[in-house]
Design an enzyme around this catalytic site. Structure first.
Site, PDB file in Angstrom:
ATOM      1  N   HIS A  68      -1.260 -28.969  -2.341  1.00  0.00           N
ATOM      2  CA  HIS A  68      -0.748 -30.047  -1.299  1.00  0.00           C
ATOM      3  C   HIS A  68      -1.186 -29.339   0.043  1.00  0.00           C
ATOM      4  O   HIS A  68      -0.850 -28.119   0.188  1.00  0.00           O
ATOM      5  CB  HIS A  68       0.703 -30.499  -1.419  1.00  0.00           C
ATOM      6  CG  HIS A  68       1.641 -29.506  -1.363  1.00  0.00           C
ATOM      7  ND1 HIS A  68       1.945 -28.759  -2.550  1.00  0.00           N
ATOM      8  CD2 HIS A  68       2.379 -29.242  -0.225  1.00  0.00           C
ATOM      9  CE1 HIS A  68       3.003 -27.831  -1.781  1.00  0.00           C
ATOM     10  NE2 HIS A  68       3.271 -27.934  -0.521  1.00  0.00           N
ATOM     11  N   ALA A  69      -1.044 -30.163   1.124  1.00  0.00           N
ATOM     12  CA  ALA A  69      -0.967 -29.551   2.472  1.00  0.00           C
ATOM     13  C   ALA A  69       0.006 -30.627   3.333  1.00  0.00           C
ATOM     14  O   ALA A  69       0.489 -31.512   2.725  1.00  0.00           O
ATOM     15  CB  ALA A  69      -2.537 -29.839   2.935  1.00  0.00           C
TER      16      ALA A  69
END
Length: 148
Positions: A68-69
């Site tokens: 994820h970011a």
């Protein structure tokens, strides 16, 4: 009542024989989220850039990662993907190869809290993890996700 499966868009659960390298594993885990417009294509690149900079911060447990970011890196709406690699891929020399990737797109700080709680519960159940890692098709995986 919301269940974990509700966070997975259509076609967001996939099984592949392997990935050539960790970058391809990230791309595979983000492909359905890009296709469903949960994230913009640059989101996948942001994860790869951050991994190169600080390492695979999203490895949760042996064989399990949650790439994820940040929301501002291209998240349109909250969603999850699940990618199972029959043959694990190395993200870090100090970690076991990753076989199960849960792609996370979180629009804000709160919209994914239920999903994280449900995933935590699922990851505490060794039988569920074993079943996910040994799933023979996406229907098997969906059945497991419906219980959380």
């Amino acid at each position: 009542m919301q269940t974990l499966i509700d966070f997975f868009p259509e076609n967001s659960i996939a099984i592949y024989p392997s990935a050539e390298h960790w970058e391809q594993a990230i791309d595979l885990s983000m492909a359905s989220l890009i296709e469903s417009h949960a994230v913009k294509p640059e989101y996948s690149q942001a994860i790869k850039d951050a991994t190169r900079e600080i390492g695979p911060y999203y490895i949760l447990a042996p064989e399990i990662a949650m790439p994820h970011a940040r929301p501002e890196n291209g998240v349109n709406h909250t969603a999850l993907s699940l990618t199972l690699l029959r043959e694990g891929v190395i993200f870090d020399a100090d970690c076991e190869p990753v076989k199960l990737l849960i792609g996370l797109a979180a629009k804000d700080a709160d919209s994914h809290i239920y999903a994280i709680q449900a995933l935590s519960e699922m990851f505490c159940d060794d039988d569920s993890i074993t079943s996910l890692l040994n799933a023979t098709n996406t229907e098997n995986i969906k059945e497991i996700l419906k219980h959380y």
